[in-house]
Scaffold this active site. Structure first.
Site, short mmCIF file in Angstrom:
data_model
loop_
_atom_site.label_atom_id
_atom_site.label_comp_id
_atom_site.label_asym_id
_atom_site.label_seq_id
_atom_site.Cartn_x
_atom_site.Cartn_y
_atom_site.Cartn_z
N ASN A 12 1.51 -0.86 0.16
CA ASN A 12 -0.08 0.07 0.22
C ASN A 12 1.19 1.14 0.09
OD1 ASN A 12 -1.77 2.10 0.77
ND2 ASN A 12 -2.41 1.71 2.76
N TRP A 13 0.57 1.96 -0.86
CA TRP A 13 2.24 3.03 -1.63
C TRP A 13 1.21 4.55 -0.97
CZ3 TRP A 13 3.80 2.44 -6.93
CH2 TRP A 13 4.94 1.56 -6.93
N LYS A 14 0.00 4.16 -0.39
CA LYS A 14 -0.67 5.17 0.18
C LYS A 14 -0.38 6.84 -0.58
CE LYS A 14 0.24 3.11 5.10
NZ LYS A 14 -0.46 3.46 6.20
N HIS A 98 -9.38 1.17 4.68
CA HIS A 98 -8.07 0.98 5.04
C HIS A 98 -8.78 2.41 6.41
CE1 HIS A 98 -4.25 2.34 6.07
NE2 HIS A 98 -3.43 0.97 5.78
N GLU A 100 -7.03 4.74 7.76
CA GLU A 100 -6.77 5.76 6.94
C GLU A 100 -7.69 6.59 6.37
OE1 GLU A 100 -2.68 5.72 5.14
OE2 GLU A 100 -2.17 5.04 7.31
N GLU A 170 -5.60 -5.28 10.12
CA GLU A 170 -4.30 -4.00 10.28
C GLU A 170 -5.14 -3.03 11.90
OE1 GLU A 170 -1.93 -2.55 6.35
OE2 GLU A 170 -4.04 -1.71 7.03
N GLY A 176 1.91 2.11 11.04
CA GLY A 176 3.71 3.59 11.04
C GLY A 176 3.80 3.15 11.79
N SER A 216 3.35 -1.58 10.72
CA SER A 216 4.45 -2.09 10.80
C SER A 216 4.98 -3.71 10.21
CB SER A 216 4.26 -2.45 12.39
OG SER A 216 4.59 -0.53 12.48
N GLY A 237 2.78 -1.66 4.25
CA GLY A 237 2.62 0.35 3.54
C GLY A 237 4.45 0.33 3.78
N GLY A 238 4.62 1.40 4.74
CA GLY A 238 5.50 1.94 4.73
C GLY A 238 6.89 1.27 4.25
P1 PGA Z 1 2.77 0.38 7.64
O1 PGA Z 1 1.22 0.49 7.12
O2 PGA Z 1 3.32 -0.44 6.85
O3 PGA Z 1 3.53 1.40 6.83
O4 PGA Z 1 2.00 0.79 9.61
C1 PGA Z 1 0.04 -0.28 7.06
C2 PGA Z 1 -0.93 -0.05 6.19
O5 PGA Z 1 -1.54 1.00 6.25
O6 PGA Z 1 -1.52 -0.69 5.20
#
Ligand code: PGA
Length: 254
Positions: A12-14, A98, A100, A170, A176, A216, A237-238
């Site tokens: 997930n590149w956000k 998601h 967010e 999640e 994050g 994470s 994500g990250g």
């Molecule tokens: P993260 O994000 O790996 O940066 O914790 C995961 C996500 O939000 O899908």
């Protein structure tokens, strides 16, 4: 009953990577992952990088997903994108619900259910995200929160549709933050989710549905997490932004 589920790692590149970076990241992934054929790999760029991503993965096993989808086919919904529009680009997957989107954009379980229905109708493979906040976990509400999210957010699905949907557990406190859930903490909620599917549908459907862990995930913890019986992959994500790091996570699932 145990069943071998094919693992799926999604990035997930956000709100990262414009078209130029998307091209170069996918070029690197193609090279580093050329030998991996037993794991599904999906990258989810921003809307404006989707067309370039689809072009860049052509001829490889890497799939492209969007990060959101609207429930209507078209109309006066400024800033939204429909499932047909994603299909037209040959996008195959889409993240729905998601945390967010829930936290910053007021996404509700009802909206998640509507987006999910539109995605499934159009033949997209949804990755539906659920998970509790830290306050909810501290208050002992993890089970009730996740149960409600799964019941309401996935209400539209038939058993056949459910079997092809991917659920991402999640925990919001792990996203994050660098603090991942322990394999045991994650496994407990994954087993709960699979049991919810079993109770609503049947054993066969529950045995098929793939449940990713997210929050994470790094090359250092991915293998341990995926060693758990109900963890079928990761939503990253990250650590998905760097193709070298993401490749190591994919390789740990292989
Ligand atoms: P993260 O994000 O790996 O940066 O914790 C995961 C996500 O939000 O899908």
């Amino acid at each position: 009953m145990s069943m071998k589920r094919r693992r799926i790692i999604a990035g997930n590149w956000k709100m990262n990577h414009g078209v130029a970076t998307t091209r170069s990241v996918i070029a690197t992934l193609r090279a580093t992952l050329a030998a991996v054929n037993d794991v599904d790999v999906v990258v989810c760029p921003v809307f404006t990088s989707l067309a370039v991503a689809v072009d860049a993965v052509r001829g490889s096993a890497i799939a492209v997903g969007a990060q959101n989808v609207h429930w209507e086919r078209n109309g006066a919904y400024t800033g939204e994108i429909s499932a047909d529009m994603l299909k037209e680009l040959s996008v195959t997957h889409v993240i729905v619900g998601h945390s967010e989107r829930r936290q910053y954009f007021g996404e509700t379980d009802d909206a998640v259910n509507k987006r999910l229905a539109a995605a499934v109708q159009a033949g997209l493979i949804p990755i539906v995200c659920v998970g509790e906040t830290l306050a909810q976990r501290m208050a002992g509400q993890t089970e009730s929160v996740v149960t409600h999210q799964v019941h309401t957010g996935l209400a539209c699905l038939s058993a056949a549709q459910m079997a092809n949907v991917i659920i991402a557990y999640e925990p919001v406190w792990a996203i994050g933050t660098g603090v991942n859930a322990t394999p045991a903490q994650a496994q407990e909620v994954h087993a709960l989710i699979r049991n919810l599917v079993r109770l609503r549908f049947d054993e066969a459907t529950a045995a098929k549905v793939r449940i990713q862990y997210g929050g994470s995930v790094k090359p250092e913890n991915s293998a341990m997490l995926m060693s758990q019986p109900d963890i079928d992959g990761a939503l990253v994500g990250g650590a998905s932004l760097d193709p070298g790091v993401f490749s190591r996570i994919v390789q740990s699932a292989s």
